[in-house]
Design a protein around this motif. Structure first.
Motif, PDB file in Angstrom:
ATOM      1  N   THR A  62       0.911  -1.315  -0.010  1.00 33.38           N
ATOM      2  CA  THR A  62       0.025   0.040   0.086  1.00 33.38           C
ATOM      3  C   THR A  62       0.905   1.304   0.091  1.00 33.38           C
ATOM      4  OG1 THR A  62      -1.823   1.093   1.124  1.00 33.38           O
ATOM      5  CG2 THR A  62      -0.266  -0.183   2.550  1.00 33.38           C
ATOM      6  N   THR A  63       0.298   2.488  -0.489  1.00 35.31           N
ATOM      7  CA  THR A  63       0.962   3.671  -0.633  1.00 35.31           C
ATOM      8  C   THR A  63       1.198   4.400   0.844  1.00 35.31           C
ATOM      9  OG1 THR A  63      -0.745   4.821  -1.551  1.00 35.31           O
ATOM     10  CG2 THR A  63       0.915   3.942  -3.094  1.00 35.31           C
ATOM     11  N   LYS A  64       0.113   4.007   1.586  1.00 33.05           N
ATOM     12  CA  LYS A  64      -0.002   4.629   2.868  1.00 33.05           C
ATOM     13  C   LYS A  64       0.829   3.775   4.062  1.00 33.05           C
ATOM     14  CE  LYS A  64      -2.798   7.648   1.454  1.00 33.05           C
ATOM     15  NZ  LYS A  64      -2.482   9.181   1.304  1.00 33.05           N
ATOM     16  N   VAL A  65       1.827   4.194   4.509  1.00 34.22           N
ATOM     17  CA  VAL A  65       2.649   3.497   5.535  1.00 34.22           C
ATOM     18  C   VAL A  65       2.987   4.326   6.913  1.00 34.22           C
ATOM     19  CG1 VAL A  65       3.731   1.933   3.900  1.00 34.22           C
ATOM     20  CG2 VAL A  65       4.875   4.005   4.542  1.00 34.22           C
ATOM     21  N   HIS A  66       3.327   3.665   7.874  1.00 33.63           N
ATOM     22  CA  HIS A  66       3.935   4.347   9.023  1.00 33.63           C
ATOM     23  C   HIS A  66       5.038   3.649   9.521  1.00 33.63           C
ATOM     24  CE1 HIS A  66       1.702   1.058  11.023  1.00 33.63           C
ATOM     25  NE2 HIS A  66       2.380   1.256  12.136  1.00 33.63           N
ATOM     26  N   CYS A  67       5.877   4.481  10.333  1.00 31.43           N
ATOM     27  CA  CYS A  67       7.071   3.949  11.025  1.00 31.43           C
ATOM     28  C   CYS A  67       7.132   4.594  12.449  1.00 31.43           C
ATOM     29  CB  CYS A  67       8.126   4.296  10.111  1.00 31.43           C
ATOM     30  SG  CYS A  67       9.700   3.844  10.634  1.00 31.43           S
ATOM     31  N   ASP A  68       7.775   3.700  13.216  1.00 30.74           N
ATOM     32  CA  ASP A  68       7.836   4.313  14.670  1.00 30.74           C
ATOM     33  C   ASP A  68       9.033   3.779  15.137  1.00 30.74           C
ATOM     34  OD1 ASP A  68       7.365   1.423  15.243  1.00 30.74           O
ATOM     35  OD2 ASP A  68       5.502   1.849  16.283  1.00 30.74           O
ATOM     36  N   GLY A  69      10.145   3.147  14.347  1.00 33.34           N
ATOM     37  CA  GLY A  69      11.326   2.807  14.721  1.00 33.34           C
ATOM     38  C   GLY A  69      11.424   1.282  15.415  1.00 33.34           C
ATOM     39  N   LYS A  70      10.306   0.789  15.755  1.00 29.58           N
ATOM     40  CA  LYS A  70      10.044  -0.550  16.125  1.00 29.58           C
ATOM     41  C   LYS A  70      11.111  -0.948  17.335  1.00 29.58           C
ATOM     42  CE  LYS A  70       8.001  -2.289  12.058  1.00 29.58           C
ATOM     43  NZ  LYS A  70       7.944  -3.423  11.073  1.00 29.58           N
ATOM     44  N   GLU A  71      11.469  -0.151  18.349  1.00 30.43           N
ATOM     45  CA  GLU A  71      12.328  -0.359  19.280  1.00 30.43           C
ATOM     46  C   GLU A  71      11.765  -0.170  20.537  1.00 30.43           C
ATOM     47  OE1 GLU A  71      16.123   1.067  18.652  1.00 30.43           O
ATOM     48  OE2 GLU A  71      16.449   0.530  16.573  1.00 30.43           O
ATOM     49  N   GLY A  72      10.322   0.144  20.796  1.00 29.96           N
ATOM     50  CA  GLY A  72       9.615   0.398  22.030  1.00 29.96           C
ATOM     51  C   GLY A  72      10.140   1.713  22.287  1.00 29.96           C
ATOM     52  N   TYR A 118       3.695   8.940   9.793  1.00 24.70           N
ATOM     53  CA  TYR A 118       2.680   8.563   8.549  1.00 24.70           C
ATOM     54  C   TYR A 118       3.283   9.028   7.455  1.00 24.70           C
ATOM     55  CZ  TYR A 118      -0.207   7.167  12.406  1.00 24.70           C
ATOM     56  OH  TYR A 118      -0.870   6.407  13.388  1.00 24.70           O
ATOM     57  N   LEU A 119       3.511   7.956   6.212  1.00 23.97           N
ATOM     58  CA  LEU A 119       4.363   8.604   5.241  1.00 23.97           C
ATOM     59  C   LEU A 119       3.503   7.941   3.820  1.00 23.97           C
ATOM     60  CD1 LEU A 119       7.606   7.097   6.366  1.00 23.97           C
ATOM     61  CD2 LEU A 119       6.973   9.399   6.337  1.00 23.97           C
ATOM     62  N   THR A 120       3.570   8.479   2.715  1.00 20.81           N
ATOM     63  CA  THR A 120       2.836   8.132   1.338  1.00 20.81           C
ATOM     64  C   THR A 120       4.004   8.123   0.481  1.00 20.81           C
ATOM     65  OG1 THR A 120       0.863   9.499   2.121  1.00 20.81           O
ATOM     66  CG2 THR A 120       1.173   8.864  -0.396  1.00 20.81           C
ATOM     67  N   ILE A 121       3.792   7.014  -0.223  1.00 25.17           N
ATOM     68  CA  ILE A 121       4.703   6.251  -1.395  1.00 25.17           C
ATOM     69  C   ILE A 121       4.128   7.388  -2.486  1.00 25.17           C
ATOM     70  CG2 ILE A 121       5.778   4.720  -2.797  1.00 25.17           C
ATOM     71  CD1 ILE A 121       5.471   2.813  -0.286  1.00 25.17           C
ATOM     72  N   GLY A 122       5.028   8.030  -3.140  1.00 23.55           N
ATOM     73  CA  GLY A 122       4.910   8.775  -4.421  1.00 23.55           C
ATOM     74  C   GLY A 122       5.197   8.263  -5.701  1.00 23.55           C
ATOM     75  N   LEU A 123       5.208   8.969  -6.584  1.00 21.91           N
ATOM     76  CA  LEU A 123       5.699   8.306  -8.029  1.00 21.91           C
ATOM     77  C   LEU A 123       7.011   7.615  -8.152  1.00 21.91           C
ATOM     78  CD1 LEU A 123       4.527  11.234 -10.289  1.00 21.91           C
ATOM     79  CD2 LEU A 123       3.263   8.999  -9.738  1.00 21.91           C
ATOM     80  N   GLU A 124       8.010   8.094  -7.185  1.00 18.96           N
ATOM     81  CA  GLU A 124       9.180   7.407  -7.020  1.00 18.96           C
ATOM     82  C   GLU A 124       9.090   5.791  -6.794  1.00 18.96           C
ATOM     83  OE1 GLU A 124       8.590   9.804  -4.654  1.00 18.96           O
ATOM     84  OE2 GLU A 124       9.361  11.474  -5.832  1.00 18.96           O
ATOM     85  N   GLY A 125       8.152   5.327  -6.095  1.00 21.24           N
ATOM     86  CA  GLY A 125       7.943   3.991  -5.624  1.00 21.24           C
ATOM     87  C   GLY A 125       8.399   3.625  -4.468  1.00 21.24           C
ATOM     88  N   PHE A 126       8.987   4.526  -3.665  1.00 21.65           N
ATOM     89  CA  PHE A 126       9.604   4.370  -2.216  1.00 21.65           C
ATOM     90  C   PHE A 126       9.395   5.617  -1.617  1.00 21.65           C
ATOM     91  CE2 PHE A 126      13.096   6.019  -4.663  1.00 21.65           C
ATOM     92  CZ  PHE A 126      13.743   6.809  -3.438  1.00 21.65           C
ATOM     93  N   VAL A 127       9.270   5.391  -0.220  1.00 23.72           N
ATOM     94  CA  VAL A 127       9.678   6.748   0.794  1.00 23.72           C
ATOM     95  C   VAL A 127      10.440   6.068   1.886  1.00 23.72           C
ATOM     96  CG1 VAL A 127       7.469   6.059   1.867  1.00 23.72           C
ATOM     97  CG2 VAL A 127       8.313   8.550   2.040  1.00 23.72           C
ATOM     98  N   GLU A 128      11.321   7.351   2.432  1.00 25.04           N
ATOM     99  CA  GLU A 128      12.361   7.177   3.598  1.00 25.04           C
ATOM    100  C   GLU A 128      11.810   7.668   4.858  1.00 25.04           C
ATOM    101  OE1 GLU A 128      16.160   7.965   2.218  1.00 25.04           O
ATOM    102  OE2 GLU A 128      16.355   6.218   0.951  1.00 25.04           O
ATOM    103  N   CYS A 129      11.865   6.916   5.998  1.00 22.44           N
ATOM    104  CA  CYS A 129      11.413   7.630   7.229  1.00 22.44           C
ATOM    105  C   CYS A 129      12.551   8.727   7.669  1.00 22.44           C
ATOM    106  CB  CYS A 129      11.410   6.563   8.411  1.00 22.44           C
ATOM    107  SG  CYS A 129      11.280   7.188   9.875  1.00 22.44           S
TER     108      CYS A 129
END
Length: 58
Positions: free
Chosen positions: A13-23, A31-42
């Protein structure tokens, strides 16, 4: 010189989220959205989310 993303996750999906996954040692959830580049970085941890080739844009 280019730096590699520390972690890459392929997503469906183009809508993702990141929290570092380290508690408590992670980072605020973003919250991030993947654009035309096909990727997004936190912006906190540089994790790269790559849209799967067969994924439909949501």
């Amino acid at each position: 010189m280019t730096n590699e993303a520390p972690e890459v996750e392929t997503v469906e999906t183009t809508k993702v989220h990141c929290d570092g996954k380290e508690g408590a040692l992670g980072h605020p959830r973003v919250y991030l959205t993947i654009g035309l580049e096909g990727f997004v970085e936190c912006p906190y941890c540089d994790k790269r989310f790559v849209l799967a080739e067969d994924a439909a844009a949501h």
